[in-house]
Design a protein around this motif. Structure first.
Motif, PDB file in Angstrom:
ATOM      1  N   ASP A 277      13.926  94.360  89.505  1.00  0.00           N
ATOM      2  CA  ASP A 277      14.307  93.014  89.070  1.00  0.00           C
ATOM      3  C   ASP A 277      14.639  93.022  87.583  1.00  0.00           C
ATOM      4  OD1 ASP A 277      13.769  91.912  91.582  1.00  0.00           O
ATOM      5  OD2 ASP A 277      11.658  91.591  91.096  1.00  0.00           O
ATOM      6  N   PHE A 278      15.835  92.565  87.260  1.00  0.00           N
ATOM      7  CA  PHE A 278      16.188  92.347  85.861  1.00  0.00           C
ATOM      8  C   PHE A 278      15.795  90.905  85.536  1.00  0.00           C
ATOM      9  CE2 PHE A 278      18.935  95.880  86.996  1.00  0.00           C
ATOM     10  CZ  PHE A 278      18.780  96.715  85.894  1.00  0.00           C
ATOM     11  N   LYS A 279      14.829  90.747  84.653  1.00  0.00           N
ATOM     12  CA  LYS A 279      14.302  89.430  84.309  1.00  0.00           C
ATOM     13  C   LYS A 279      14.965  88.934  83.027  1.00  0.00           C
ATOM     14  CE  LYS A 279       9.961  87.035  83.310  1.00  0.00           C
ATOM     15  NZ  LYS A 279       8.496  87.208  83.131  1.00  0.00           N
ATOM     16  N   VAL A 280      15.583  87.756  83.110  1.00  0.00           N
ATOM     17  CA  VAL A 280      16.338  87.209  81.983  1.00  0.00           C
ATOM     18  C   VAL A 280      15.753  85.863  81.563  1.00  0.00           C
ATOM     19  CG1 VAL A 280      18.612  86.524  81.160  1.00  0.00           C
ATOM     20  CG2 VAL A 280      18.405  88.358  82.843  1.00  0.00           C
ATOM     21  N   PRO A 281      15.028  85.808  80.437  1.00  0.00           N
ATOM     22  CA  PRO A 281      14.526  84.538  79.937  1.00  0.00           C
ATOM     23  C   PRO A 281      15.555  83.877  79.023  1.00  0.00           C
ATOM     24  CG  PRO A 281      13.639  86.321  78.632  1.00  0.00           C
ATOM     25  CD  PRO A 281      14.505  86.962  79.682  1.00  0.00           C
ATOM     26  N   ASN A 282      15.484  82.576  78.919  1.00  0.00           N
ATOM     27  CA  ASN A 282      16.364  81.866  78.003  1.00  0.00           C
ATOM     28  C   ASN A 282      15.620  81.661  76.684  1.00  0.00           C
ATOM     29  OD1 ASN A 282      17.939  79.919  76.576  1.00  0.00           O
ATOM     30  ND2 ASN A 282      18.858  79.271  78.502  1.00  0.00           N
ATOM     31  N   GLU A 283      16.161  82.203  75.599  1.00  0.00           N
ATOM     32  CA  GLU A 283      15.499  82.125  74.291  1.00  0.00           C
ATOM     33  C   GLU A 283      16.005  80.972  73.435  1.00  0.00           C
ATOM     34  OE1 GLU A 283      16.352  86.200  72.932  1.00  0.00           O
ATOM     35  OE2 GLU A 283      14.186  86.460  72.932  1.00  0.00           O
ATOM     36  N   ARG A 284      16.930  80.202  73.939  1.00  0.00           N
ATOM     37  CA  ARG A 284      17.515  79.129  73.142  1.00  0.00           C
ATOM     38  C   ARG A 284      17.069  77.758  73.645  1.00  0.00           C
ATOM     39  NH1 ARG A 284      17.687  83.057  70.899  1.00  0.00           N
ATOM     40  NH2 ARG A 284      19.478  84.262  70.130  1.00  0.00           N
ATOM     41  N   ASP A 285      16.998  76.809  72.725  1.00  0.00           N
ATOM     42  CA  ASP A 285      16.591  75.460  73.079  1.00  0.00           C
ATOM     43  C   ASP A 285      17.775  74.545  73.399  1.00  0.00           C
ATOM     44  OD1 ASP A 285      13.916  76.108  72.600  1.00  0.00           O
ATOM     45  OD2 ASP A 285      14.079  75.591  70.471  1.00  0.00           O
ATOM     46  N   ASP A 286      18.975  74.981  73.023  1.00  0.00           N
ATOM     47  CA  ASP A 286      20.143  74.106  73.176  1.00  0.00           C
ATOM     48  C   ASP A 286      21.313  74.784  73.888  1.00  0.00           C
ATOM     49  OD1 ASP A 286      20.655  75.933  71.231  1.00  0.00           O
ATOM     50  OD2 ASP A 286      21.393  74.508  69.726  1.00  0.00           O
ATOM     51  N   ALA A 287      21.027  75.873  74.631  1.00  0.00           N
ATOM     52  CA  ALA A 287      22.108  76.574  75.343  1.00  0.00           C
ATOM     53  C   ALA A 287      21.553  77.229  76.601  1.00  0.00           C
ATOM     54  CB  ALA A 287      22.758  77.616  74.438  1.00  0.00           C
ATOM     55  N   ALA A 288      22.419  77.438  77.583  1.00  0.00           N
ATOM     56  CA  ALA A 288      22.025  78.071  78.836  1.00  0.00           C
ATOM     57  C   ALA A 288      22.656  79.461  78.942  1.00  0.00           C
ATOM     58  CB  ALA A 288      22.461  77.216  80.023  1.00  0.00           C
ATOM     59  N   THR A 289      21.925  80.384  79.547  1.00  0.00           N
ATOM     60  CA  THR A 289      22.473  81.722  79.787  1.00  0.00           C
ATOM     61  C   THR A 289      23.395  81.650  80.997  1.00  0.00           C
ATOM     62  OG1 THR A 289      20.536  82.865  78.886  1.00  0.00           O
ATOM     63  CG2 THR A 289      21.923  84.098  80.414  1.00  0.00           C
ATOM     64  N   THR A 290      24.634  82.041  80.813  1.00  0.00           N
ATOM     65  CA  THR A 290      25.611  81.923  81.899  1.00  0.00           C
ATOM     66  C   THR A 290      26.191  83.265  82.344  1.00  0.00           C
ATOM     67  OG1 THR A 290      27.334  81.495  80.242  1.00  0.00           O
ATOM     68  CG2 THR A 290      26.290  79.582  81.274  1.00  0.00           C
ATOM     69  N   LYS A 291      25.783  84.341  81.669  1.00  0.00           N
ATOM     70  CA  LYS A 291      26.315  85.647  82.050  1.00  0.00           C
ATOM     71  C   LYS A 291      25.352  86.754  81.651  1.00  0.00           C
ATOM     72  CE  LYS A 291      30.476  88.525  81.443  1.00  0.00           C
ATOM     73  NZ  LYS A 291      31.793  88.622  80.734  1.00  0.00           N
ATOM     74  N   LEU A 292      25.199  87.734  82.533  1.00  0.00           N
ATOM     75  CA  LEU A 292      24.391  88.920  82.251  1.00  0.00           C
ATOM     76  C   LEU A 292      25.167  90.157  82.663  1.00  0.00           C
ATOM     77  CD1 LEU A 292      21.686  90.296  81.445  1.00  0.00           C
ATOM     78  CD2 LEU A 292      21.050  90.149  83.864  1.00  0.00           C
ATOM     79  N   GLU A 293      25.285  91.088  81.730  1.00  0.00           N
ATOM     80  CA  GLU A 293      25.966  92.352  82.002  1.00  0.00           C
ATOM     81  C   GLU A 293      24.977  93.492  81.799  1.00  0.00           C
ATOM     82  OE1 GLU A 293      29.174  94.946  79.552  1.00  0.00           O
ATOM     83  OE2 GLU A 293      29.850  92.947  80.126  1.00  0.00           O
ATOM     84  N   VAL A 294      24.748  94.254  82.854  1.00  0.00           N
ATOM     85  CA  VAL A 294      23.813  95.375  82.783  1.00  0.00           C
ATOM     86  C   VAL A 294      24.581  96.672  82.948  1.00  0.00           C
ATOM     87  CG1 VAL A 294      21.820  96.507  83.824  1.00  0.00           C
ATOM     88  CG2 VAL A 294      21.874  94.015  83.651  1.00  0.00           C
ATOM     89  N   ASN A 295      24.507  97.521  81.936  1.00  0.00           N
ATOM     90  CA  ASN A 295      25.165  98.821  81.985  1.00  0.00           C
ATOM     91  C   ASN A 295      24.186  99.878  82.494  1.00  0.00           C
ATOM     92  OD1 ASN A 295      27.945  98.484  80.476  1.00  0.00           O
ATOM     93  ND2 ASN A 295      26.453  97.278  79.335  1.00  0.00           N
TER      94      ASN A 295
END
Length: 248
Positions: A46-64
């Motif tokens: 599982d690649f776990k992606v937390p959101n670190e921002r208070d005013d933006a959403a994570t909309t893309k993840l690229e894993v190499n």
């Protein structure tokens, strides 16, 4: 007592402030196996992606994916609200897998949010897991390093690409690192589960035998006590009978 209470409150406040300050350092993209990731086998991670921002959403993840230990089999699990794209590249040196030569391997997996409005991406205060089945894991490595790129809807890009150096402090933007466990008896790691089942069966058998032995010992003790009681009663009866004859 008041002084002690005040000291305790000050100490608690200090600890909480440390936790609050330190928390963001741990909020980075990471990778963990569901169960174990044994060398030479297959695993779901599982690649776990937390959101670190208070005013933006994570909309893309690229894993190499690692090029020094290419993985021929990579299958993302469908995640509601996200579209996954698997990119492959030609290998400089073909891999052999199940008796067949593999000339290309997955080099990248990209997840893009497909939702709308507040349902699009990972919102502030939330995290998202992206499960992937991978294999065959290398036998000559203790870990795999995946470089990840996180994009927010405000166009901000965070690159989690710094590998952890042995003996050094964690870098500011550490790359997700998967630790590999010792190789199983077969390439799918099935023997580990079998061994675990055998261990459980053996433990159950041992418990049953122990219980059976305990029951047998208890029965023997009861019979012995009954025998002693019966013998004592017989002796007492004989003595009384003798006395009656003597008196008669």
């Amino acid at each position: 007592m008041k002084k002690m209470s005040r000291a305790a409150l000050v100490g608690a406040a200090a600890v909480s402030s440390v936790v609050l300050v330190s928390a963001p350092a741990f909020a980075h993209v990471s990778v963990q196996p569901e169960g174990t990731a044994a060398k030479g086998g297959y695993a779901v991670v599982d690649f776990k992606v937390p959101n670190e921002r208070d005013d933006a959403a994570t909309t893309k993840l690229e894993v190499n994916f690692p090029t020094d230990h290419p993985l021929a089999s990579v299958m993302p699990e469908p995640v509601p609200g996200w579209e996954a794209k698997v990119t492959k590249s030609t290998l400089d040196k073909p891999l052999e897998m199940h008796g067949e030569k593999i000339t290309e391997a997955v080099s990248k997996v990209t997840w893009t949010a497909t939702g709308k409005g507040d349902d699009k991406g990972v919102r502030p205060g939330y995290f998202q897991k992206f499960p992937v089945s991978i294999g065959q894991l290398p036998t000559d490595a203790d870990q795999l390093v995946f470089k990840a790129i996180q994009t927010y809807d405000n166009k901000e890009v965070v690159r989690w690409i710094e590998p952890q150096q042995e003996g050094q402090e964690e870098p500011e933007n550490p790359a997700p690192t998967l630790a590999l466990s010792a190789a199983a008896d077969d390439e799918h790691g099935a023997s580990g589960a079998s061994a675990s089942d055998d261990h459980k069966e053996a433990a159950a058998s041992s418990t049953t035998d122990s219980s059976s032995g305990s029951d047998s010992d208890t029965t023997a003790r009861v019979l012995g006590i009954v025998g002693i009681v019966v013998g004592a009663a017989g002796v007492a009866f004989g003595v009384l009978a003798g006395r009656r004859r003597t008196n008669g």
